[in-house]
Structure formats: C-alpha cells, structure tokens
Enzyme design. Structure first.
Site, PDB file in Angstrom:
ATOM      1  N   HIS A   1       0.861  -1.155  -0.112  1.00 38.22           N
ATOM      2  CA  HIS A   1       0.066  -0.035   0.115  1.00 38.22           C
ATOM      3  C   HIS A   1       0.773   1.255  -0.031  1.00 38.22           C
ATOM      4  CE1 HIS A   1       0.186  -0.394   4.732  1.00 38.22           C
ATOM      5  NE2 HIS A   1       0.550   1.110   4.525  1.00 38.22           N
TER       6      HIS A   1
ATOM      7  N   GLU B   1      -4.018   3.437   1.594  1.00 36.48           N
ATOM      8  CA  GLU B   1      -4.263   3.818   2.891  1.00 36.48           C
ATOM      9  C   GLU B   1      -4.683   5.145   3.045  1.00 36.48           C
ATOM     10  OE1 GLU B   1      -1.302   2.744   5.583  1.00 36.48           O
ATOM     11  OE2 GLU B   1      -2.496   3.244   7.535  1.00 36.48           O
TER      12      GLU B   1
ATOM     13  N   HIS C   1       2.564  11.816  -7.216  1.00 40.52           N
ATOM     14  CA  HIS C   1       1.412  11.221  -7.637  1.00 40.52           C
ATOM     15  C   HIS C   1       0.957   9.686  -7.469  1.00 40.52           C
ATOM     16  CE1 HIS C   1       3.515  10.781 -11.530  1.00 40.52           C
ATOM     17  NE2 HIS C   1       2.634   9.621 -11.285  1.00 40.52           N
TER      18      HIS C   1
ATOM     19  N   GLU D   1      -2.607  10.494 -11.440  1.00 41.91           N
ATOM     20  CA  GLU D   1      -2.405  10.244 -13.031  1.00 41.91           C
ATOM     21  C   GLU D   1      -3.679   9.485 -13.384  1.00 41.91           C
ATOM     22  OE1 GLU D   1       1.234   8.798 -13.997  1.00 41.91           O
ATOM     23  OE2 GLU D   1       0.919   9.197 -16.089  1.00 41.91           O
TER      24      GLU D   1
END
Lengths: 175, 175
Positions: A27, A94, A121, A167
C-alpha cells in the site's frame, strides 16, 4: 541485448535476492483532511472499495484502506481474516485521518509537488482514458492536466480533495 | 450487519459505479535524488525488479518503474508491449530522477512526515517480518521504527535513500 538485460545492467540494479521471495508492494499511505470527502472521491469518482478501517480514538486518528475489488462477497467477513487478506494484496490505498482537521478552515496537507517536493502522485489505469476524463469533467473533478494540455496527450492528472495528484492513463495507445 | 455492510455504510462511501469497471491502482510516484542509490535499495534490499525506464533528456529527467515480478522471462520484450503490460499492473513504484540532483550535496527531497505533511509511506508486505527486519539490520538499512519500538510490535518502518518511510508488515499475526 534484450530490453530486460538493458534494465538489469543499469548502475545500482541487482538480481532479486532469494530472501525477498513473497514480498508484495502492499500500500501507499496519504493523510487526508476530511475523510468523508476523500471516501466520496475514491469510491464514487474513482471506484475504489473501502475494504477495512481501524480506529485509534486515544491517539486521535483512523485508518481507511481502499482497493479495487470486483466482488466484495468473496472477501473474508471476519476482522482477522480481512486483515490478513488485505496484507496480501497489491495496490491498496491507505488514508490516514487525524481527527478534527476537517473542522479547521486553515488546515491543509501538502501534495508534494511544490517546495518542499517529494511524493509526486498516484496513478489509476483505466480502459478508456478519454471516456474516464469526460466523466470526471461531468462530475466536476478538478484537473491538474487535461488530456489536451501539454505535449503528452495520452495522460491526464486530476486532483483529489486534498489536492493530491492522480494520474489517469490507459494501457493501449490512443488512436 | 456484516463487516462489509458497516464499511459500505460509512459517510461518503458509495457503491462502485459501473463506469469504473477495469480501473486499476497502477503506481505511486516518488522523486529520488540519486537514482543509482535508489535502484540499489529497491532491487537489492527490497527485491523489486526494474521493469521499464523512460528518458526525457531535453526535459532533464528520467522515469524508472519497479514491480515485484517472479519471472521476468514472461514479460513482453518489446518496448510497446512492455509499456502496455506495465500499465495493466497493480503495485508499481515509479521513481522520478531529475538529472543532476545527485551532485548537489545540499539537495534533499521531503519525506512528507514533517511539516508540511502529506504523503506518509509505502508498505511492503513480507512472509516473515522478523526475518526481513533481521536482514535489513545486517544490510545496514536505517530504521524509522524497529519491531521492538513503540506499542505496535508487529510492524517496522525502514527508510529508503531519500528518507521515505517504507512500512514492513506480515499478513499473519506474530506468535
């Protein structure tokens, strides 16, 4: 020399150590000011599913875990089983909510793209980037870069409620 | 009410829109100062594979894409096929190298965990967090939080060459 051989020969690149077998990029964690706005954005706009949450009331924060799931009925229903399943996944987002930040009009997190820079990003890959961006426009999502902006016409950047850049790409070349 | 029903009932959470079918959380991008040090860390220490790179010499930057891959011989060998494969994956790490930052002793990126805060960390899930952390110690990797630090004895945080935090967890409970 093949593409992979060229990549493997770059300075710093090592063969995968046997000790890293089974490692998973599980994550990425972002702090968010207003968890309700963020959950709305990531579930309604981007289609993530909220798959777990953990509350730490004494410490004043809560954690929310989102992932792309096709069939939530296949997920473990008990908290321990869900947690173990979650830790085996790739591509989990998360979100950390520090309680009360949503009530401070002057509070804002830093998106990493102005000084001091660092994080850039996250990216969501979609089957049809043109259709996805048209839908984001209809939903009133702010854009950092539309498909038509700049030189790279095949990718866009939208902004989440905290201003983090997301993105948007598609795997296949645009016609 | 089931666990999933409770999650789905939280404020802001919406059912997955049909228009988001096929969306994939593809990657997370971090800027790095010294790409050779970062490639060494992510391949040798964490076991990622470098699966693509893209150079933009006129703009002065290059992009490096890393993922956990068991068998690189199964990946498309042509650049277009590799790019399409990559865009369909989950759990990709994109590193952006702005050329020349490695030569400036005063240059540093911001890890997001001191003011101004935002991005928090990435997380790698491993089969055995104790064995993984012992190996990181042997390799001289700096820790933000050892397993023995604080109250949460089941997770650790190491630091990459830019100081970005990498959480390390295992799916199953520690004995």
């Amino acid at each position: 020399m093949s593409l992979q051989q060229k990549l493997d020969a770059l300075p710093g690149v090592h063969p995968r150590p046997a000790e890293t077998a089974g490692f998973v990029f599980n994550h990425t964690m972002l702090r968010v000011k207003d968890i309700t706005r963020s959950l709305d954005f990531y579930t309604r706009v981007l289609g993530y599913t909220l798959v777990d949450m953990r509350e730490f009331p004494d410490a004043g924060f809560s954690l929310y875990f989102l992932a792309y799931v096709d069939d939530t009925s296949a997920l473990p229903g008990d908290p321990e089983g869900r947690r173990e399943w979650l830790a085996r996944q790739q591509g989990v987002l998360e979100l950390t909510h520090n309680h009360g930040t949503e009530d401070d009009p002057d509070f804002a997190y830093h998106d990493g793209n102005s000084d001091p820079r660092g994080f850039g990003h996250i990216c969501v890959s979609v089957p049809d980037v043109v259709a996805a961006c048209e839908r984001f426009e209809q939903l009133g999502v702010p854009f950092q870069k539309r498909l038509t902006d700049g030189r790279m016409k095949s990718l866009a950047f939208i902004k989440d409620p905290d201003g983090y850049w997301v993105e948007v790409i598609q795997p296949t070349p645009l016609p």
